[in-house]
Design an enzyme around this catalytic site. Structure first.
Site, PDB file in Angstrom:
ATOM      1  N   LYS A  73       0.859  -1.198   0.000  1.00 53.82           N
ATOM      2  CA  LYS A  73       0.000   0.000   0.000  1.00 53.82           C
ATOM      3  C   LYS A  73       0.889   1.241   0.000  1.00 53.82           C
ATOM      4  CE  LYS A  73      -3.965   2.098   2.425  1.00 53.82           C
ATOM      5  NZ  LYS A  73      -4.871   2.039   3.587  1.00 53.82           N
ATOM      6  N   SER A 133      -9.974   2.422   2.586  1.00 53.24           N
ATOM      7  CA  SER A 133      -9.011   3.092   1.741  1.00 53.24           C
ATOM      8  C   SER A 133      -8.041   2.161   1.028  1.00 53.24           C
ATOM      9  CB  SER A 133      -8.183   4.065   2.597  1.00 53.24           C
ATOM     10  OG  SER A 133      -7.360   3.363   3.512  1.00 53.24           O
ATOM     11  N   SER A 185     -10.526   0.250   6.798  1.00 48.20           N
ATOM     12  CA  SER A 185      -9.838   0.349   5.509  1.00 48.20           C
ATOM     13  C   SER A 185      -9.189  -0.937   5.030  1.00 48.20           C
ATOM     14  CB  SER A 185      -8.771   1.451   5.559  1.00 48.20           C
ATOM     15  OG  SER A 185      -9.365   2.713   5.427  1.00 48.20           O
TER      16      SER A 185
END
Lengths: 496, 482
Positions: free
Chosen positions: A78, A159, A183
């Protein structure tokens, strides 16, 4: 078998048995990325050459008889994790072309264990969002689509939308993600994969771009619960560089997956039965509890009375911390700088931050600044902290009588990219089931459990006691097995 | 009589409280491992934490906490076993994180007290409100380039102790005495080097004025005053300004001011309306700071002797209160004195240190840190005096020679043959010679001019090149003159 079809565990076995090399695995995933990423937009940066170099080094190590627990396994990282020498954006324009000279502890742990990094994956800007539509690098497309409406592009959740989409589309065997209010779990559920937010303090936050420090926690997403367990064992561990990291031993999470649920007491919180919740979500929840009972668990109705205050509490605490954490993006030392010649420092701040931050980040900075300001602090921030304590106590009381809690992961399946964009509060409601575990610091796992009427994946959530991820993995594995979830997304490596 | 300033409407009392920022003596910063040495090249002592890079986290430096606890113990203050770090949020170019980590709501040290001694000998107790730990900011340099500001982050993250007093001071002298005493205690403890010219200690001075018997009026804060003398000047200048405002029918507004050292006046920096809203909240990167009572006890047991205790001990050793005070002002002086006095007559040692040594330091413009003669040598000189090898006069001559040559007194005595003559036969012979050569004066003496006695002694000493034992010479002259 195509190399992108392996589970992470399967890939490790194949590597161990010499059926495949890390270079072959890595090349296959890089080809898949090349083919699908233009559509899905999961990766913001692909580090192909570096990945191949890492894969070659890994194969060489293996030949020498040295193999870490993740030796040669290609992963996606990420873009919130700082990676030495590789651009790190946090999904924002404000970091510009920021290339950190340091590696986050979690990604360093993965490299230590032999992992190969394919690149950095897309996310909502500064991890603020539930649809991956707030990224400065464009939205990510969910690899799944509705059976009767295949042309409507769906969000992967957020997210960690890039992480979940990349893993679901078989562009990586697993990915790192972070979870501040859901998320990891919400995008995992939307993309039909597993993801765990471990106990707060389980993974070091060092080198992860901060959103809300008291809530942020790193965790993995992968296609099976066991794969998550394998990844988490490598990611986790005490780190003296993070004062909030917990000095507790890291158990063999993968071994815990096979424990079974016989004799476990599973809590079913009545407050999670929302008015107007989709019947198929309710049905899936009951189905999950039936599966667990069939495996010898006992289900118990419990009460978490302050659940309804979790979301408002979260939307005070998280923006408050964010408003302070994001003050460092000021155009002075790194990242974007927008300055007019001859203007002053205040002007530099205003221009840089106006150009660098997107609308959702600006909104949360403003909310956070407001709730901390003189005259409002007691009514908002202080009150929210008190409610947070009550929410924690709810869980403490519940866990006196149960070993794990099972709830739906999300109130709906993945929605269209153009839906829910008008009113931020509608978007915030996505996290209604996931936020309480962040406020209480507890581990929460999302596991795919079925499909809705449109053929979209739905997930269940398992919440456990602090530092008892083992029970969470055991319950999650039992649901996974019983569900026999084998549906595949339309967009995936080898299928298009 | 208490101190007042005379205005048109009569006398005004002044009320002063100080907030002192003292840099903690430590090798590393409060939350990072970067060095803290003064005078290093700009931006050479900056970690990624100090520069506020993404994902960087603070980790408390245990030694800085120990220093704060030691200071609290030295201020006879309450040590809080549970304290907490808050974020003070504001934007500035030399504040990389966009917030300062400080202890706003829960400081590590609570109330304490300092005793100050005033010129008239009275002792006054000044209350300490609190002491907390916080980070320093970096430094902005606006004079290096015509259109740009430069930033040096070496100080960014350095540990400071903010020590807040009660508004207990009533004169510039008291403010000066408080700051001196605080500096003295910190230097004794070794928790702050007290170098005000290097910025290791700075004071924010809160001043208000009032008529006798009134409650407090509005105060103003004079920021960042960096010497004891300037603090005293700033107190008076600000008090005079406020008196003028009140006497002209105006109202003193609460504000932050700066002291213009050149013109000796304070000027406005920002008003209450412009005051920042710092949006303090607990730093979520740092758990509460919890320390053990047993650790505090261990630190307490290892505390050095403090100025008040040391002074009392010196008085008990027989020193005058004044000498005890002077010798304990700087811990280096006390250490020097103790070396000289060890195993010797403390009063003689004190006289030499406060007399000849201080005079030499002043004359040579050096300091006790770089003394003109080592303490060991001065001690040896005292031994030569005690065993009568040297007379007082000779000792002074040897002392000067020690300063010039850096040699030990023993070596100088040896080389120059400066040993005092105590051989009464030799002295008697010299007395006889002198009396013989001055037969006329002897006659005058015998006819009653007794003050000539000193002349004969002087002539004998001169003839012996000062080496005669003065007491023996006296006796011999007396004997010879019958």
């Amino acid at each position: 078998m195509h190399p992108t079809d392996f589970t992470l565990r399967g890939a490790i076995e194949a590597l161990n048995e010499g059926l495949v090399t890390s270079v072959e695995l890595t090349e296959a995933h890089l080809r898949a990325i090349e083919a699908l990423n233009p559509r899905i937009n999961a990766f913001t940066t692909v580090t192909g050459e570096q990945a191949l170099a890492q894969a070659r080094a890994s194969d060489a190590r293996r030949k020498e008889g040295i193999a870490g627990p993740l030796e040669g396994v290609p992963l996606a990282i990420k873009d919130l994790f700082c990676t030495a020498g590789v651009r790190t954006t946090a999904g924002s324009r404000i970091l510009g072309n920021f290339i950190p000279p340091y590696e986050s502890t979690v990604s360093a742990n993965l490299l230590r264990d032999g992992a190969v990094f394919l690149g950095k994956v897309n996310m909502d800007e500064f991890a603020m969002g539930s649809s991956n539509t707030t990224s400065a690098f464009g939205p990510v497309e969910n690899p799944w689509s509705r059976a009767n409406d295949p042309d409507t592009r769906l969000v992967p959740g957020g997210s960690s939308g890039g992480s979940a989409a990349a893993v679901a589309a078989r562009l990586a065997l697993g990915a790192t993600a972070t979870d501040t209010g859901g998320s990891i779990r919400q995008p995992a559920a939307f993309c039909g994969i597993a993801g765990i937010k471990p106990t707060y303090g389980r993974c070091s936050r060092y080198g992860i771009v901060a959103f809300a420090s008291s809530l942020d926690q790193a965790g993995p997403v992968a296609r099976t619960v066991e794969d998550c367990a394998i990844l988490l064992r490598s990611m986790a561990g005490f780190d003296p560089k993070d004062s909030t990291s917990a000095d507790v031993p890291v158990p063999d999470f993968a071994a815990a997956c096979a424990r079974g649920v016989k004799g476990l007491r599973i809590g079913v919180p009545q407050e999670y039965r929302l008015d107007g919740m989709a019947p198929e979500i309710e049905a899936l929840w009951q189905q999950g509890l039936d599966w667990l009972r069939a495996e010898g668990a006992e289900t118990v109705e419990i009460s978490l009375p302050h659940t309804k205050y979790a979301l408002p509490t979260y939307y005070i605490v998280a923006p408050a911390e964010a408003s302070s954490n994001l003050a460092r993006y000021d155009g002075v030392r790194f990242g974007l700088r927008v300055a007019e010649k001859g203007s002053d420092l205040k002007d530099l701040y205003e221009r840089t931050r106006a150009a660098g931050f997107g609308a959702e980040v600006r909104r949360r900075i403003m909310i956070g600044t407001y709730v901390l300001s003189a005259g409002y602090y007691d009514a908002y921030y202080l009150k929210a902290q008190k409610v947070r304590t009550l929410i924690k106590r709810d869980f403490d009381a519940a866990f006196a009588g149960v070993d794990a809690i099972v709830t739906p992961a999300t109130p709906s399946a993945a929605f269209g990219m153009d839906e829910k964009q008008d009113d931020p509060v509608t978007m915030y409601l996505n996290d209604v089931f996931t936020v309480p575990a962040n406020l209480a610091g507890l581990p929460g796992l999302a596991v795919p459990a079925g499909l809705d009427g449109q053929g979209l994946p739905l997930g269940l959530q398992v919440i456990g006691r602090a530092f008892d991820e083992e029970t969470v993995f055991a319950v999650g594995t039992a649901i996974e097995k019983a569900a026999g979830f084998d549906a595949l997304p339309r967009l995936r490596a080898g299928a298009v | 009589m208490s101190y007042t300033l005379e205005g048109r409407t009569g006398p005004w009392e002044i009320v002063v409280g100080l907030e002192v920022h003292a840099q903690v003596t430590s090798l590393a910063k409060l939350f990072s491992g970067a060095a803290t040495e003064f005078g290093a090249a700009p931006n050479s002592q900056v970690s990624l934490v100090d520069a506020g890079f993404p994902g960087m986290l603070p980790v408390i430096n245990r030694e800085c906490v120990a220093q704060a606890v030691r200071t609290g113990l030295g201020l006879k203050a309450q040590v809080n076993l549970w304290s907490r770090f808050d974020r003070k949020n504001y934007f500035y170019a030399d504040l990389p994180q966009g917030y300062q980590i400080s202890q706003y709501a829960h400081p590590i040290i609570g109330t304490g007290a300092i005793e100050i001694e005033l010129g008239d000998g009275t002792v006054k107790t000044i209350g300490i409100t609190r002491l907390h730990l916080e980070q320093d900011a970096g430094k902005s340099l606006h004079d290096q380039h015509p259109t740009k500001s430069f930033i040096d982050l070496n100080r960014s993250g350095v540990a400071l102790m903010e020590i807040v007093s009660e508004p207990d001071m009533r004169s510039p002298e008291e403010a000066g005495a408080y700051l001196s005493k605080l500096r003295q205690i910190l230097r004794y403890l070794g928790t702050c080097d007290g170098n005000m010219d290097e910025g290791s200690m700075r004071a924010d001075v809160n001043v208000s004025v009032r008529k006798a018997g009134e409650g407090y009026r509005t105060r103003c804060e004079v920021k960042n005053v960096n010497s004891i003398r300037f603090v005293m000047q700033a107190v008076e200048a600000e008090a005079r300004r406020q008196i003028e405002v009140w006497e002209e029918g105006g109202t003193v507004e609460q504000e932050t001011r700066l002291f213009d050292t050149g013109r000796g006046v304070t000027r406005s920096m920002r008003s209450k309306e412009d005051a920042h809203d710092y949006r303090y909240f607990p730093d979520p990167d740092l758990p509460p700071l919890v320390i053990e009572q047993s650790w505090v006890e261990r630190l307490k047991a290892s505390l050095p002797e403090l100025p008040d205790e040391r002074r009392a001990r010196y008085v008990a050793m027989g020193l005058t209160p004044y000498d005890a005070h002077v010798l304990t002002l700087e811990k280096e002086t006390a250490a020097y004195f103790e070396t000289v006095a060890k195993g010797r007559d403390a009063k003689v040692a004190a006289n030499w240190v406060t007399g000849d040594l201080f005079a030499a330091i002043n004359r040579l413009k050096t300091s006790i840190a770089e003394p003109p003669v080592p303490a060991e040598h001065l001690g040896q000189l005292l031994d030569l005096l005690a065993d009568k090898t040297l007379s007082g006069t000779l000792a002074k001559a040897v002392f000067e020679a020690m300063i010039e040559t850096g040699k030990s007194p023993g070596a100088i005595v040896q080389e120059r043959g400066l040993r005092q003559v105590t051989d009464t036969g030799a002295i008697d012979r010299m007395v006889a010679q002198v009396l013989e050569a001055n037969a006329d004066k002897v006659a005058e003496y015998k006819s009653g001019k007794e003050k000539l006695f000193g002349f004969f002694v002087g002539q004998v000493m001169k003839a012996m090149q000062g080496k005669g034992n003065p007491a023996l010479v006296n006796e011999a002259v007396k004997r010879a003159l019958g």
